[in-house]
Design a protein around this motif. Sequence first.
Motif, PDB file in Angstrom:
ATOM      1  N   ILE A 219      27.794  11.847  65.967  1.00 45.10           N
ATOM      2  CA  ILE A 219      28.225  12.431  64.687  1.00 45.10           C
ATOM      3  C   ILE A 219      26.998  12.790  63.843  1.00 45.10           C
ATOM      4  CG2 ILE A 219      29.582  12.017  62.577  1.00 45.10           C
ATOM      5  CD1 ILE A 219      31.302  11.913  65.135  1.00 45.10           C
ATOM      6  N   ALA A 220      25.996  11.930  63.904  1.00 43.29           N
ATOM      7  CA  ALA A 220      24.783  12.138  63.079  1.00 43.29           C
ATOM      8  C   ALA A 220      24.096  13.452  63.440  1.00 43.29           C
ATOM      9  CB  ALA A 220      23.831  10.956  63.267  1.00 43.29           C
ATOM     10  N   ALA A 221      24.135  13.828  64.710  1.00 47.66           N
ATOM     11  CA  ALA A 221      23.500  15.090  65.127  1.00 47.66           C
ATOM     12  C   ALA A 221      24.202  16.278  64.473  1.00 47.66           C
ATOM     13  CB  ALA A 221      23.545  15.210  66.651  1.00 47.66           C
ATOM     14  N   LEU A 222      25.513  16.177  64.343  1.00 46.03           N
ATOM     15  CA  LEU A 222      26.282  17.243  63.682  1.00 46.03           C
ATOM     16  C   LEU A 222      25.930  17.310  62.195  1.00 46.03           C
ATOM     17  CD1 LEU A 222      28.631  19.304  63.563  1.00 46.03           C
ATOM     18  CD2 LEU A 222      30.196  17.366  63.352  1.00 46.03           C
ATOM     19  N   VAL A 223      25.811  16.147  61.578  1.00 50.18           N
ATOM     20  CA  VAL A 223      25.460  16.104  60.152  1.00 50.18           C
ATOM     21  C   VAL A 223      24.071  16.714  59.946  1.00 50.18           C
ATOM     22  CG1 VAL A 223      24.990  14.578  58.189  1.00 50.18           C
ATOM     23  CG2 VAL A 223      26.958  14.131  59.681  1.00 50.18           C
ATOM     24  N   ALA A 224      23.136  16.388  60.840  1.00 51.55           N
ATOM     25  CA  ALA A 224      21.772  16.930  60.703  1.00 51.55           C
ATOM     26  C   ALA A 224      21.801  18.456  60.809  1.00 51.55           C
ATOM     27  CB  ALA A 224      20.858  16.331  61.767  1.00 51.55           C
ATOM     28  N   PHE A 225      22.660  18.978  61.683  1.00 54.14           N
ATOM     29  CA  PHE A 225      22.787  20.448  61.768  1.00 54.14           C
ATOM     30  C   PHE A 225      23.330  21.002  60.449  1.00 54.14           C
ATOM     31  CE2 PHE A 225      25.636  24.073  62.385  1.00 54.14           C
ATOM     32  CZ  PHE A 225      24.679  25.039  62.656  1.00 54.14           C
ATOM     33  N   MET A 226      24.397  20.389  59.937  1.00 53.44           N
ATOM     34  CA  MET A 226      25.008  20.875  58.690  1.00 53.44           C
ATOM     35  C   MET A 226      24.012  20.857  57.532  1.00 53.44           C
ATOM     36  SD  MET A 226      28.706  19.092  58.686  1.00 53.44           S
ATOM     37  CE  MET A 226      30.168  19.908  59.331  1.00 53.44           C
ATOM     38  N   ALA A 227      23.044  19.944  57.616  1.00 52.73           N
ATOM     39  CA  ALA A 227      22.054  19.807  56.535  1.00 52.73           C
ATOM     40  C   ALA A 227      20.912  20.809  56.670  1.00 52.73           C
ATOM     41  CB  ALA A 227      21.488  18.386  56.549  1.00 52.73           C
ATOM     42  N   SER A 228      20.893  21.537  57.764  1.00 54.16           N
ATOM     43  CA  SER A 228      19.730  22.396  58.042  1.00 54.16           C
ATOM     44  C   SER A 228      19.897  23.791  57.435  1.00 54.16           C
ATOM     45  CB  SER A 228      19.540  22.513  59.558  1.00 54.16           C
ATOM     46  OG  SER A 228      20.579  23.305  60.113  1.00 54.16           O
ATOM     47  N   ASP A 229      18.808  24.550  57.416  1.00 58.61           N
ATOM     48  CA  ASP A 229      18.867  25.946  56.972  1.00 58.61           C
ATOM     49  C   ASP A 229      19.738  26.771  57.914  1.00 58.61           C
ATOM     50  OD1 ASP A 229      17.290  26.179  54.576  1.00 58.61           O
ATOM     51  OD2 ASP A 229      15.534  25.701  55.799  1.00 58.61           O
ATOM     52  N   ALA A 230      19.765  26.370  59.190  1.00 57.39           N
ATOM     53  CA  ALA A 230      20.525  27.126  60.193  1.00 57.39           C
ATOM     54  C   ALA A 230      22.020  27.135  59.896  1.00 57.39           C
ATOM     55  CB  ALA A 230      20.284  26.529  61.585  1.00 57.39           C
ATOM     56  N   ALA A 231      22.486  26.195  59.075  1.00 62.86           N
ATOM     57  CA  ALA A 231      23.923  26.078  58.799  1.00 62.86           C
ATOM     58  C   ALA A 231      24.336  26.759  57.498  1.00 62.86           C
ATOM     59  CB  ALA A 231      24.319  24.603  58.767  1.00 62.86           C
ATOM     60  N   ALA A 232      23.494  27.695  57.018  1.00 71.17           N
ATOM     61  CA  ALA A 232      23.751  28.300  55.702  1.00 71.17           C
ATOM     62  C   ALA A 232      25.085  29.052  55.619  1.00 71.17           C
ATOM     63  CB  ALA A 232      22.601  29.251  55.341  1.00 71.17           C
ATOM     64  N   PHE A 233      25.607  29.512  56.766  1.00 75.52           N
ATOM     65  CA  PHE A 233      26.850  30.307  56.751  1.00 75.52           C
ATOM     66  C   PHE A 233      28.084  29.425  56.922  1.00 75.52           C
ATOM     67  CE2 PHE A 233      29.441  33.995  58.541  1.00 75.52           C
ATOM     68  CZ  PHE A 233      29.453  34.695  57.340  1.00 75.52           C
ATOM     69  N   MET A 234      27.863  28.126  57.035  1.00 72.77           N
ATOM     70  CA  MET A 234      28.981  27.194  57.211  1.00 72.77           C
ATOM     71  C   MET A 234      29.280  26.520  55.878  1.00 72.77           C
ATOM     72  SD  MET A 234      28.989  23.720  59.512  1.00 72.77           S
ATOM     73  CE  MET A 234      29.892  24.063  60.961  1.00 72.77           C
ATOM     74  N   THR A 235      30.433  26.790  55.316  1.00 85.71           N
ATOM     75  CA  THR A 235      30.814  26.056  54.104  1.00 85.71           C
ATOM     76  C   THR A 235      32.334  25.946  54.007  1.00 85.71           C
ATOM     77  OG1 THR A 235      30.282  25.696  51.775  1.00 85.71           O
ATOM     78  CG2 THR A 235      30.873  27.976  52.398  1.00 85.71           C
TER      79      THR A 235
END
Length: 248
Positions: A219-235
Motif C-alpha cells: 500500500i505504501a508504494a501506491l501512496v508514494a506514487f500518489m505523493a509524487s509529481d508523476a501523479a499530478a493528473f490523479m485527483t
Amino acid sequence: MIQSGRSALVTGGNRGLGAAIARALSDAGHTVIITHTPGNEQPVAWLERQEYQGRKVAVYGVDVADYESTEALARQLHADGHHVDILVNNAGITRDGTLHKMDKSAWDAVLRTDLDSMFNVTKPFLGPMLERGWGRIINISSINGSRGQFGQTNYSAAKAGVHGFTKALALEVARKGITVNAVSPGYLNTEMVMALREDVRARIVEGIPVGRLGEPHEIAALVAFMASDAAAFMTGSNVAMNGGHHMS
Ligand code: CAA
C-alpha cells in the motif's frame, strides 16, 4: 539519496501501515514527520533505524480526534521550521461489534478518530499548501468503506465518509496545484487485523482471491506514487488495493 525538498506528515506513522508509508516517503527522498497518539510512544525502534540510515524523521504527539490538538501541532511544526507538502491522513482505529451490541462510545470514538480527523488534520495545513501552490493529500480509507463489514457500522460509515470528503475537497483545490486522493486498502498484515479472532480472520482470508493478507509496503508504494509529481493528473480518486477482495 537525492532529497526532494518536500516534507510529508503521516498521522499514525509510528506503526502498522503508517510506518510503512513513512518509510516509503522517506525512501522517495522526502523529509518525514510522523505523529503518534499522546502517551502511545512506540516509534522508537523504527525511528532509530531510520536515523541510522541518515534519514530525517521528526516525531510529534497529536490527538487527531481533537481539533485543538491538531491546531497546536500545526503551530508547533511551524515554530520548528517544518512545512507540510504531503499530508497522509492515516491514523485510525476500530471498535468492532454488531450495532445491536455497540455502545455510543464505540461509535463516537471511531467517527471522531477516523472521520473528524479528516477535518481536524487537513484544515490547519491546507492554507499553507494553497499559498505554496502545491500539495498532496492522501486519505487512508478502507475496503470496508465501500463494501461494508459485519461488525463495523461505525468504521464502514467513517471510511465511506472519507471517500466523500476526498472528492469534495479535490474539487475545491483542483486548480490550485493540490491533489486529494484516497486509498482503500483491504486486509493487511498489521496489528489491527492480527487482533481479530483467529477464526474470523481465517474466514476473511478465505474470501481474498489472492489467498493472503496484503503487506503494508504494498500500500505504501501506491501512496508514494500518489505523493509524487508523476501523479499530478490523479485527483478525487479512491484507489482499491485488496488482493481482489472487492470482487468476492
Ligand atoms: N456475515 C454474516 N454473518 C456473520 C458474519 C458475516 N461476515 N460474521 C459473523 N456472522 C454471524 C456468525 O455466524 C454468528 O451467527 P450465529 O449467532 O447464528 O452463530 C453471529 O453472526 C455472531 O458472530 P460472532 O461470533 O463473530 O459474534 P461476536 O459478537 O463474537 O463478534 C465481531 C462480532 C466482533 C464483529 C466479529 O464478528 C468480528 O470480529 N468480525 C470481523 C470484523 C472485521 O472484519 N473487522 C476488521 C478489522 S481490520 C480493519 O478494519 C482494517 C481494514 O480497513 C480492513
